[in-house]
Design an enzyme around this catalytic site. Structure first.
Site, PDB file in Angstrom:
ATOM      1  N   ASP A   1     -19.704 -12.549   7.657  1.00  0.00           N
ATOM      2  CA  ASP A   1     -21.167 -12.511   7.678  1.00  0.00           C
ATOM      3  C   ASP A   1     -21.738 -13.844   7.179  1.00  0.00           C
ATOM      4  O   ASP A   1     -22.709 -14.358   7.723  1.00  0.00           O
ATOM      5  CB  ASP A   1     -21.656 -11.340   6.811  1.00  0.00           C
ATOM      6  CG  ASP A   1     -20.946 -10.054   7.187  1.00  0.00           C
ATOM      7  OD1 ASP A   1     -21.166  -9.571   8.300  1.00  0.00           O
ATOM      8  OD2 ASP A   1     -20.119  -9.556   6.386  1.00  0.00           O
TER       9      ASP A   1
ATOM     10  N   HIS B   1     -20.796  -4.870   3.989  1.00  0.00           N
ATOM     11  CA  HIS B   1     -20.504  -5.380   5.331  1.00  0.00           C
ATOM     12  C   HIS B   1     -20.914  -4.297   6.330  1.00  0.00           C
ATOM     13  O   HIS B   1     -20.089  -3.509   6.789  1.00  0.00           O
ATOM     14  CB  HIS B   1     -19.020  -5.735   5.477  1.00  0.00           C
ATOM     15  CG  HIS B   1     -18.643  -6.036   6.892  1.00  0.00           C
ATOM     16  ND1 HIS B   1     -19.077  -7.167   7.551  1.00  0.00           N
ATOM     17  CD2 HIS B   1     -17.923  -5.333   7.810  1.00  0.00           C
ATOM     18  CE1 HIS B   1     -18.623  -7.143   8.790  1.00  0.00           C
ATOM     19  NE2 HIS B   1     -17.922  -6.038   8.973  1.00  0.00           N
TER      20      HIS B   1
HETATM   21  P1  NAX Z   1      -6.888  -2.883  15.693  1.00  0.00           P
HETATM   22  O1  NAX Z   1      -7.127  -1.469  16.099  1.00  0.00           O
HETATM   23  O2  NAX Z   1      -6.556  -3.898  16.730  1.00  0.00           O
HETATM   24  O3  NAX Z   1      -5.724  -2.925  14.607  1.00  0.00           O
HETATM   25  C1  NAX Z   1      -5.678  -2.070  13.526  1.00  0.00           C
HETATM   26  C2  NAX Z   1      -4.220  -1.798  13.247  1.00  0.00           C
HETATM   27  O4  NAX Z   1      -4.140  -1.040  12.055  1.00  0.00           O
HETATM   28  C3  NAX Z   1      -3.531  -0.988  14.353  1.00  0.00           C
HETATM   29  O5  NAX Z   1      -2.404  -1.706  14.822  1.00  0.00           O
HETATM   30  C4  NAX Z   1      -3.159   0.306  13.668  1.00  0.00           C
HETATM   31  O6  NAX Z   1      -1.930   0.841  14.126  1.00  0.00           O
HETATM   32  C5  NAX Z   1      -3.068  -0.141  12.206  1.00  0.00           C
HETATM   33  N1  NAX Z   1      -3.192   0.931  11.237  1.00  0.00           N
HETATM   34  C6  NAX Z   1      -3.932   2.066  11.302  1.00  0.00           C
HETATM   35  N2  NAX Z   1      -3.729   2.812  10.216  1.00  0.00           N
HETATM   36  C7  NAX Z   1      -2.855   2.137   9.434  1.00  0.00           C
HETATM   37  C8  NAX Z   1      -2.233   2.414   8.191  1.00  0.00           C
HETATM   38  N3  NAX Z   1      -2.462   3.534   7.542  1.00  0.00           N
HETATM   39  N4  NAX Z   1      -1.388   1.487   7.684  1.00  0.00           N
HETATM   40  C9  NAX Z   1      -1.123   0.353   8.341  1.00  0.00           C
HETATM   41  N5  NAX Z   1      -1.660   0.054   9.545  1.00  0.00           N
HETATM   42  C10 NAX Z   1      -2.514   0.933  10.068  1.00  0.00           C
HETATM   43  O7  NAX Z   1      -8.152  -3.305  14.842  1.00  0.00           O
HETATM   44  P2  NAX Z   1      -8.617  -4.758  14.395  1.00  0.00           P
HETATM   45  O8  NAX Z   1      -9.534  -5.288  15.408  1.00  0.00           O
HETATM   46  O9  NAX Z   1      -7.447  -5.565  13.979  1.00  0.00           O
HETATM   47  O10 NAX Z   1      -9.546  -4.372  13.142  1.00  0.00           O
HETATM   48  C11 NAX Z   1      -8.994  -3.925  11.923  1.00  0.00           C
HETATM   49  C12 NAX Z   1     -10.092  -3.470  10.989  1.00  0.00           C
HETATM   50  O11 NAX Z   1     -10.957  -4.562  10.674  1.00  0.00           O
HETATM   51  C13 NAX Z   1     -11.004  -2.383  11.563  1.00  0.00           C
HETATM   52  O12 NAX Z   1     -11.229  -1.429  10.554  1.00  0.00           O
HETATM   53  C14 NAX Z   1     -12.294  -3.145  11.855  1.00  0.00           C
HETATM   54  O13 NAX Z   1     -13.420  -2.297  11.832  1.00  0.00           O
HETATM   55  C15 NAX Z   1     -12.302  -4.124  10.710  1.00  0.00           C
HETATM   56  N6  NAX Z   1     -13.188  -5.289  10.818  1.00  0.00           N
HETATM   57  C16 NAX Z   1     -13.743  -5.756   9.683  1.00  0.00           C
HETATM   58  C17 NAX Z   1     -14.552  -6.873   9.669  1.00  0.00           C
HETATM   59  C18 NAX Z   1     -15.134  -7.363   8.381  1.00  0.00           C
HETATM   60  O14 NAX Z   1     -15.891  -8.335   8.405  1.00  0.00           O
HETATM   61  N7  NAX Z   1     -14.844  -6.771   7.237  1.00  0.00           N
HETATM   62  C19 NAX Z   1     -14.898  -7.575  10.920  1.00  0.00           C
HETATM   63  C20 NAX Z   1     -13.967  -7.296  12.043  1.00  0.00           C
HETATM   64  C21 NAX Z   1     -13.455  -5.877  12.122  1.00  0.00           C
HETATM   65  O15 NAX Z   1     -14.421  -5.090  12.763  1.00  0.00           O
END
Ligand code: NAX
Length: 326
Positions: free
Chosen positions: A157, A185
């Site tokens: 952000d 966020h």
């Molecule tokens: P993806 O869906 O591409 O990857 C997430 C990964 O986490 C998947 O491979 C899944 O298998 C794995 N996963 C799920 N549960 C798990 C667990 N218990 N232990 C270990 N791994 C697990 O998502 P991605 O685009 O990489 O985003 C990841 C997270 O970042 C999401 O929650 C998303 O909302 C968040 N974000 C946060 C941002 C921020 O500024 N704080 C911005 C970007 C993003 O939206």
């Protein structure tokens, strides 16, 4: 050779981790002379994809990559680590409310908070997985690791806000300083243009367009994540990974004099925020490596109303997960 720094990345087969892992392994975060041992955590259905990622990491022949562990157990992933990038979480599905997402993802951070107890004495954790502030609160409350070692990511952000102010003022991004993102966020965050500077002057004196600052700037930063999903058909990934790297560097290097960085850290009551909420604050890292929240920044009543709204939002999120907090 120096001892490798042990770095856990959760959600390691996901799209954000795909950008984080290679840059960490190449030395872009912990230094060009510090070997890195990666400990990658995934859920069982994603382990095959994770093996593919590990094959690619190996194929880069990074001189600093001292080792890799792949696991679906948080206890193994966090064993002896110095840093955790907590990225893994379920994304918000169609029609899902924020409260539903919190309930879905909250339990992940109970187990991972406990597993952080297996980290090294200096272990630190940063949370990206959404809702990142409240997930960080859950991890912190379920862990014996000191509270000041936890943080959640507001840096994406901050970067979005700096880039937008630079574009509007026709100045380079490096001219935009003192950019605080208060609170959560979420699309209720408050990007504080009142205290931001451009070329050392208050941003409002340089841009001279109050309507643009209060409306276009605010809404664009708040809704940027959703706008990227609309345009790209997928959520921010490379920019989120880049911000995660910036976030860790912000916390391990002294902050340049007079400036600050946006980091969500455990509130100690600063600015009247409920104690223990993981709140986006302006933060400075001192020469001794400890961080402090920058206190005493002024806000107009208009800004204070935005601040109060995002504070309330975080209180509500805390209430949704109260059963998960020790
Ligand atoms: P993806 O869906 O591409 O990857 C997430 C990964 O986490 C998947 O491979 C899944 O298998 C794995 N996963 C799920 N549960 C798990 C667990 N218990 N232990 C270990 N791994 C697990 O998502 P991605 O685009 O990489 O985003 C990841 C997270 O970042 C999401 O929650 C998303 O909302 C968040 N974000 C946060 C941002 C921020 O500024 N704080 C911005 C970007 C993003 O939206």
């Amino acid at each position: 050779m120096t001892n490798p720094i042990r770095v856990a990345v959760t959600g390691a087969a996901g799209q954000i981790a795909y950008s984080i892992l290679f840059r960490v392994a190449s030395g872009q975060v912990f230094g060009k002379d510090r070997p890195v041992h990666l400990k990658m955590l995934e859920i069982p259905p994603a382990m095959k994809a994770l093996q593919g990622v590990a094959m690619e990491l190996a194929d880069c022949a990074f001189p600093l990559l001292a080792g890799m562990d792949l696991t679906d157990k948080a206890d193994e992933a966090f064993d002896g680590i110095n840093w955790a990038f907590m990225v893994g979480a379920k994304p918000r599905g169609p029609g899902m409310e924020r409260g539903d997402l919190i309930k879905e993802n909250g339990p992940i951070f109970v187990g991972q908070g406990r597993a952080l107890n297996r980290g090294a004495n200096d272990v630190r954790a940063m949370v990206v997985g959404n809702p990142c502030n409240t997930n960080c609160l859950i991890a912190m409350k379920n862990s014996d690791v000191p509270k000041d070692r936890f943080s959640a990511m507001m840096r994406l952000d901050q970067n979005r806000a700096q880039s937008l102010l630079a574009e509007k003022s026709g100045q380079p991004v490096t001219a935009v300083t003192n950019m605080a993102i208060w609170g959560n966020h979420s699309n209720n965050q408050y990007p504080d243009f009142e205290n931001a500077k451009i070329g050392g002057k208050p941003a409002a004196q340089v841009i001279k367009d109050e309507t643009w600052l209060k409306e276009t700037f605010l809404k664009t930063v708040q809704n940027r994540g959703a706008d990227i999903i609309k345009a790209r058909g997928a959520s921010s990934a490379a920019s989120a990974a880049n911000a995660a790297l910036d976030h860790v560097r912000d916390l391990i290097q002294p902050t340049p004099a007079g400036d600050w960085r946006s980091v969500a850290v455990c509130s100690n009551g600063q600015y009247g925020v409920d104690k223990d909420l993981i709140f986006g604050y302006p933060v400075r890292v001192k020469a001794d490596g400890a961080y402090e929240v920058v206190e005493g920044l002024a806000m107009t009543p208009w800004a204070k109303a935005k601040f109060d709204a995002v504070h309330d939002e975080l209180r509500k999120e805390r209430d949704v997960v109260k059963d998960l907090l020790k």
